[in-house]
Design an enzyme around this catalytic site. Structure first.
Site, short mmCIF file in Angstrom:
data_model
loop_
_atom_site.label_atom_id
_atom_site.label_comp_id
_atom_site.label_asym_id
_atom_site.label_seq_id
_atom_site.Cartn_x
_atom_site.Cartn_y
_atom_site.Cartn_z
N ASN A 1 0.80 -1.22 0.00
CA ASN A 1 0.00 0.00 0.00
C ASN A 1 0.84 1.27 0.00
OD1 ASN A 1 0.47 -1.20 2.72
ND2 ASN A 1 -0.25 0.80 3.41
N CYS B 1 -4.15 4.50 7.24
CA CYS B 1 -4.48 4.06 8.59
C CYS B 1 -3.45 4.52 9.61
CB CYS B 1 -4.61 2.54 8.64
SG CYS B 1 -5.99 1.93 7.66
#
Length: 392
Positions: free
Chosen positions: A160, A334
């Site tokens: 990611n 996140c």
């Protein structure tokens, strides 16, 4: 006022118009609770189950036979990863005497890495694979670490932060040869590249709709037919009791439509995203001698570009770009509120200069070439301004 340019599609993507239409149609249909036994409930159930079968098919899962693969709808990628990690671990605990052994890559998303930390607190032995300088997991490190006590291996499909693709199938094959399961976090890969669950040999695969122009609030865990999973939520019989709770017909319709849309446009999207990424990196590096593309030598996802601006503080540049109406990220969404250095880049052995200066840019199906060119211009301007300020 400059127009905003959104280059944070790894965090979330805007809804496709077709997805909005499909969800609006499902809302207008007024579907009942799919778990209800009356005709209205059965009607809703047929929609959910048809979508479930089609999604499994699109992801290369087995829909027929004695042990078809199962799709469990979740609230998103984090829940899917947690369900896999703890669900597979609990089954291993029931089946085998301890101690239990987990092997994880060192470049996992926090939803996997923190789950591994939690299992370590429960007396699981947790070891980490090695990655090369490009961030690719080394198969030899799994060969060195795996034992007869290894119950679970986990490695993401595509990173990611850097976009680096991992050798999921060889890792899964090696794990299976020693009786271990492999979970893969494919959140950034599904809807961006061809993902074939059957060929991957993984035991489970996590994904989420909002990364490929679907709705927030729904994702899935694809589980191989012969793999047992322990539920982590309790209270109902939905989804064979593995994830109780009322399924949202509207969100399921949105997920299916987004994946169907990608499947129809996959060749054009792959070419479009790869072209955007390559042009962006070429323009940035041509204008800024301090710029370095992280993991440029690895096979990467087409939509992800991690660039280190050596000698420039990433947080200062991020804030300057936010003021310039360019949305990007300092790493995983996140963990975006954290000032800690990227664990992914540290695991790759990147220099402090690269770690301190890296930003992530990510593109979507709706990103245009003029936007990318203008973003590169604004980034170059902001970076040069910060460099001048530093040398005053």
């Amino acid at each position: 006022m400059e127009s905003p340019i959104y280059l944070d599609n790894n965090a979330t993507t805007p809804l496709a118009a077709e997805v909005v239409d499909a969800m609006a149609e499902a809302m207008r249909a007024g579907y009942a609770n799919p778990a209800s036994q009356h005709e209205a409930g059965r009607r809703a159930r047929r929609v959910v189950e048809a979508a479930r079968e089609r999604i499994v098919e699109l992801l290369g899962g087995q829909t027929g036979g004695r042990q078809p693969d199962r799709l469990i709808f979740t609230s998103g990628g984090t829940e899917a990863n947690n369900l896999a990690m703890f669900g597979l671990a609990r089954m291993a605990e029931d089946r085998y005497d301890g101690p239990h052994h987990l092997i994880a890559s060192p470049v996992e998303h926090p939803s996997v890495a923190r789950a591994a930390d939690a299992l370590a607190c429960e007396n699981w032995q947790v070891d980490h694979l090695e990655v090369d300088a490009q961030g690719v997991v080394e198969l030899a490190s799994l060969e060195n670490l795996i034992t007869d006590r290894t119950r679970l291996v986990t490695t993401m499909w595509g990173n990611n932060e850097t976009g680096v693709l991992q050798p999921v199938a060889p890792l899964a094959s090696l794990a299976a040869s020693r009786g271990a399961m492999l979970h893969t976090d494919a959140v950034q890969a599904v809807g961006k590249i061809d993902v074939h669950f059957g060929n991957s040999q993984a035991s489970s695969l996590a994904f989420t709709a909002h990364k490929f122009h679907g709705p927030l609030g729904i994702g899935g865990l694809l589980v191989r037919g012969d793999t047992q999973l322990a539920p982590q939520l309790f209270g109902g019989f939905q989804q064979a009791g593995l994830r109780p709770g009322t399924e949202s017909v509207v969100l399921v319709a949105g997920l299916r439509t987004a994946l169907e849309l990608w499947h129809t446009e996959r060749s054009a999207r792959l070419q479009h995203l790869t072209s955007l990424r390559d042009r962006f990196e070429q323009q940035i590096c041509a204008e800024l001698p301090c710029a370095q593309v992280v993991a440029a030598g690895a096979e990467r996802l087409p939509h992800t570009s991690n660039i280190a601006f050596r000698g420039v503080d990433r947080q200062a540049l991020f804030l300057a770009l936010d003021m310039a109406e360019v949305a990007c990220s300092t790493g995983s969404a996140c963990a975006s509120g954290s000032s800690e250095p990227s664990g992914v880049l540290l695991a790759m052995g990147c220099s402090d200069e690269v770690v301190r200066g890296s930003l992530r840019f990510s593109f979507g199906a709706q990103t245009t070439p003029p936007e990318v060119a203008e973003a590169a211009r604004r980034i170059s301007k902001a970076c040069k301004h910060l460099e001048r300020q530093k040398h005053r």
